[in-house]
Design a protein around this motif. Sequence first.
Motif, PDB file in Angstrom:
ATOM      1  N   TRP A   5       2.650  -0.969 -18.230  1.00  0.00           N
ATOM      2  CA  TRP A   5       2.565   0.112 -17.249  1.00  0.00           C
ATOM      3  C   TRP A   5       1.270  -0.002 -16.432  1.00  0.00           C
ATOM      4  N   ILE A   6       0.173  -0.236 -17.126  1.00  0.00           N
ATOM      5  CA  ILE A   6      -1.130  -0.320 -16.458  1.00  0.00           C
ATOM      6  C   ILE A   6      -1.144  -1.465 -15.458  1.00  0.00           C
ATOM      7  N   LEU A   7      -0.703  -2.643 -15.885  1.00  0.00           N
ATOM      8  CA  LEU A   7      -0.722  -3.802 -15.000  1.00  0.00           C
ATOM      9  C   LEU A   7       0.234  -3.630 -13.825  1.00  0.00           C
ATOM     10  N   THR A   8       1.373  -2.993 -14.079  1.00  0.00           N
ATOM     11  CA  THR A   8       2.334  -2.759 -12.998  1.00  0.00           C
ATOM     12  C   THR A   8       1.732  -1.908 -11.891  1.00  0.00           C
ATOM     13  N   PHE A   9       1.088  -0.816 -12.267  1.00  0.00           N
ATOM     14  CA  PHE A   9       0.516   0.058 -11.243  1.00  0.00           C
ATOM     15  C   PHE A   9      -0.756  -0.525 -10.641  1.00  0.00           C
ATOM     16  N   ALA A  10      -1.465  -1.346 -11.401  1.00  0.00           N
ATOM     17  CA  ALA A  10      -2.631  -2.034 -10.832  1.00  0.00           C
ATOM     18  C   ALA A  10      -2.181  -2.992  -9.735  1.00  0.00           C
ATOM     19  N   VAL A  11      -1.093  -3.727  -9.998  1.00  0.00           N
ATOM     20  CA  VAL A  11      -0.559  -4.650  -8.994  1.00  0.00           C
ATOM     21  C   VAL A  11      -0.010  -3.868  -7.805  1.00  0.00           C
ATOM     22  N   LEU A  12       0.719  -2.790  -8.077  1.00  0.00           N
ATOM     23  CA  LEU A  12       1.275  -1.981  -6.992  1.00  0.00           C
ATOM     24  C   LEU A  12       0.167  -1.427  -6.105  1.00  0.00           C
ATOM     25  N   GLY A  13      -0.936  -0.983  -6.727  1.00  0.00           N
ATOM     26  CA  GLY A  13      -2.049  -0.472  -5.949  1.00  0.00           C
ATOM     27  C   GLY A  13      -2.653  -1.541  -5.059  1.00  0.00           C
ATOM     28  N   SER A  14      -2.785  -2.753  -5.589  1.00  0.00           N
ATOM     29  CA  SER A  14      -3.332  -3.853  -4.809  1.00  0.00           C
ATOM     30  C   SER A  14      -2.390  -4.248  -3.678  1.00  0.00           C
ATOM     31  N   VAL A  15      -1.101  -4.354  -4.007  1.00  0.00           N
ATOM     32  CA  VAL A  15      -0.105  -4.743  -3.007  1.00  0.00           C
ATOM     33  C   VAL A  15      -0.011  -3.699  -1.902  1.00  0.00           C
ATOM     34  N   ALA A  16      -0.082  -2.422  -2.301  1.00  0.00           N
ATOM     35  CA  ALA A  16      -0.010  -1.349  -1.308  1.00  0.00           C
ATOM     36  C   ALA A  16      -1.160  -1.452  -0.319  1.00  0.00           C
ATOM     37  N   GLY A  17      -2.357  -1.758  -0.833  1.00  0.00           N
ATOM     38  CA  GLY A  17      -3.510  -1.884   0.047  1.00  0.00           C
ATOM     39  C   GLY A  17      -3.359  -3.025   1.025  1.00  0.00           C
ATOM     40  N   VAL A  18      -2.944  -4.187   0.526  1.00  0.00           N
ATOM     41  CA  VAL A  18      -2.768  -5.354   1.401  1.00  0.00           C
ATOM     42  C   VAL A  18      -1.635  -5.118   2.393  1.00  0.00           C
ATOM     43  N   ALA A  19      -0.547  -4.499   1.916  1.00  0.00           N
ATOM     44  CA  ALA A  19       0.567  -4.194   2.808  1.00  0.00           C
ATOM     45  C   ALA A  19       0.127  -3.235   3.908  1.00  0.00           C
ATOM     46  N   GLY A  20      -0.716  -2.261   3.514  1.00  0.00           N
ATOM     47  CA  GLY A  20      -1.228  -1.335   4.510  1.00  0.00           C
ATOM     48  C   GLY A  20      -2.064  -2.046   5.555  1.00  0.00           C
ATOM     49  N   ALA A  21      -2.930  -2.973   5.094  1.00  0.00           N
ATOM     50  CA  ALA A  21      -3.741  -3.738   6.040  1.00  0.00           C
ATOM     51  C   ALA A  21      -2.870  -4.593   6.942  1.00  0.00           C
ATOM     52  N   ALA A  22      -1.789  -5.138   6.382  1.00  0.00           N
ATOM     53  CA  ALA A  22      -0.910  -6.011   7.158  1.00  0.00           C
ATOM     54  C   ALA A  22      -0.198  -5.256   8.271  1.00  0.00           C
ATOM     55  N   THR A  23      -0.054  -3.928   8.125  1.00  0.00           N
ATOM     56  CA  THR A  23       0.623  -3.179   9.179  1.00  0.00           C
ATOM     57  C   THR A  23      -0.137  -3.234  10.500  1.00  0.00           C
ATOM     58  N   VAL A  24      -1.444  -3.489  10.405  1.00  0.00           N
ATOM     59  CA  VAL A  24      -2.234  -3.610  11.632  1.00  0.00           C
ATOM     60  C   VAL A  24      -1.727  -4.763  12.479  1.00  0.00           C
ATOM     61  N   LEU A  25      -1.173  -5.780  11.818  1.00  0.00           N
ATOM     62  CA  LEU A  25      -0.653  -6.940  12.543  1.00  0.00           C
ATOM     63  C   LEU A  25       0.645  -6.608  13.278  1.00  0.00           C
ATOM     64  N   LEU A  26       1.294  -5.512  12.889  1.00  0.00           N
ATOM     65  CA  LEU A  26       2.611  -5.195  13.432  1.00  0.00           C
ATOM     66  C   LEU A  26       2.571  -4.107  14.504  1.00  0.00           C
ATOM     67  N   PHE A  27       1.582  -3.206  14.426  1.00  0.00           N
ATOM     68  CA  PHE A  27       1.562  -2.060  15.329  1.00  0.00           C
ATOM     69  C   PHE A  27       0.304  -2.067  16.183  1.00  0.00           C
ATOM     70  N   SER A  28       0.400  -1.409  17.304  1.00  0.00           N
ATOM     71  CA  SER A  28      -0.765  -1.247  18.164  1.00  0.00           C
ATOM     72  C   SER A  28      -1.711  -0.229  17.549  1.00  0.00           C
ATOM     73  N   GLU A  29      -2.962  -0.268  17.998  1.00  0.00           N
ATOM     74  CA  GLU A  29      -3.944   0.686  17.462  1.00  0.00           C
ATOM     75  C   GLU A  29      -3.541   2.120  17.794  1.00  0.00           C
ATOM     76  N   LYS A  30      -2.919   2.324  18.950  1.00  0.00           N
ATOM     77  CA  LYS A  30      -2.476   3.665  19.341  1.00  0.00           C
ATOM     78  C   LYS A  30      -1.423   4.195  18.376  1.00  0.00           C
ATOM     79  N   THR A  31      -0.481   3.316  17.994  1.00  0.00           N
ATOM     80  CA  THR A  31       0.571   3.720  17.060  1.00  0.00           C
ATOM     81  C   THR A  31      -0.020   4.034  15.694  1.00  0.00           C
ATOM     82  N   LEU A  32      -0.944   3.184  15.229  1.00  0.00           N
ATOM     83  CA  LEU A  32      -1.575   3.416  13.930  1.00  0.00           C
ATOM     84  C   LEU A  32      -2.384   4.706  13.922  1.00  0.00           C
ATOM     85  N   ALA A  33      -3.091   4.952  15.026  1.00  0.00           N
ATOM     86  CA  ALA A  33      -3.901   6.163  15.114  1.00  0.00           C
ATOM     87  C   ALA A  33      -3.030   7.409  15.016  1.00  0.00           C
ATOM     88  N   ALA A  34      -1.798   7.315  15.513  1.00  0.00           N
ATOM     89  CA  ALA A  34      -0.884   8.448  15.434  1.00  0.00           C
ATOM     90  C   ALA A  34      -0.253   8.572  14.052  1.00  0.00           C
TER      91      ALA A  34
END
Length: 248
Positions: A5-34
Motif C-alpha cells: 500500500w505504501i509503495l503504491t501510493f508513493a509511486v502514485l504521488g510521484s507519477v501524479a507530480g510528473v504528470a501534472g508537470a507534463a500538462t504544461v507541455l500540452l496547454f497554454s499558460e492561459k489555460t493552465l492559469a484558468a
Amino acid sequence: MTLLWILTFAVLGSVAGVAGAATVLLFSEKTLAALIPYLVSYATGTLLSAALLGLLPHTLEHQPAEMILATVLAGLCLFFVLERIVIWRHCHVVGHCDVHKTSGYMILVGDALHNFVDGVMLAAAFLSSVPLGIAAGLAVIAHELPQEVGDFAILLDSGLKRKQALLLNLLSSVPTLPGALLGYFALSQTAESVPYVLAIAAASFLYIGLADLVPGLQGHIGPETGWKQFLLMLTGVGTILLIRRLHG
C-alpha cells in the motif's frame, strides 16, 4: 500488504507530480492559469480534511492531546522557518511565484525534500491504518498536481528547456520512494513515534492548505469562480469523508 500500500501510493504521488508537470507541455499558460485554481480548491479540501478529520483524531486516540497539539504547533513553526529559508517552497499558481526570491534549482531542492517527507508521512499513515493511509495518500496526490505544474513553470522561466525541466521534475519526485521505505522500516521498529509523525504530517497539510493554498485562491475568487472553487473544496472534504465511511 502494508508495504505494498505504501509503495503504491508513493509511486502514485510521484507519477501524479510528473504528470501534472507534463500538462504544461500540452496547454497554454492561459489555460493552465484558468485550470489550476480549481485543482488547488480540491487539493485544499482534501488537505484540510485529511489533517482535521483523519490524522489528528487518530493521533489523539493514542497520545495525550497536549503532546500532540504541541507537536502540531512545532511542525507549523518548522515549516514556516523552512519556507522562509526557501527550502520548503510551494508554487501552486502559474505566474504567481516570486522567481526573484527562489531560483529554479532551489525549487528542486525544496521539492525533493518535500517529497521525501511525504514518503515518510505516507508510511506512518499506513502503519496506523489503511483508511488513514489512503486519505493521506489522496491528499498528497491532490496537492502534488498543481504544485508540480507551478514548479515546472518556474523552471521554464529560469531558462531551462521543456525536456530538461521535465526530467528535473522527475528526479525531484524520486525521493518519495526512499522516504516511504525508510519510514516503513524505521517506524515499524518504533511504533510509539508514529502518532508524532502523523501530527507533523497534519501540521504539513494544515500549513500548505492555510498558508499557501487559501491565500492563492483568494486572488482568484470572483462572482463567476468563487462558488465553483467552494464546491470543489467541499468535494475534497467529501472525498476524505467517503474514504472514512467506506473503510470505517
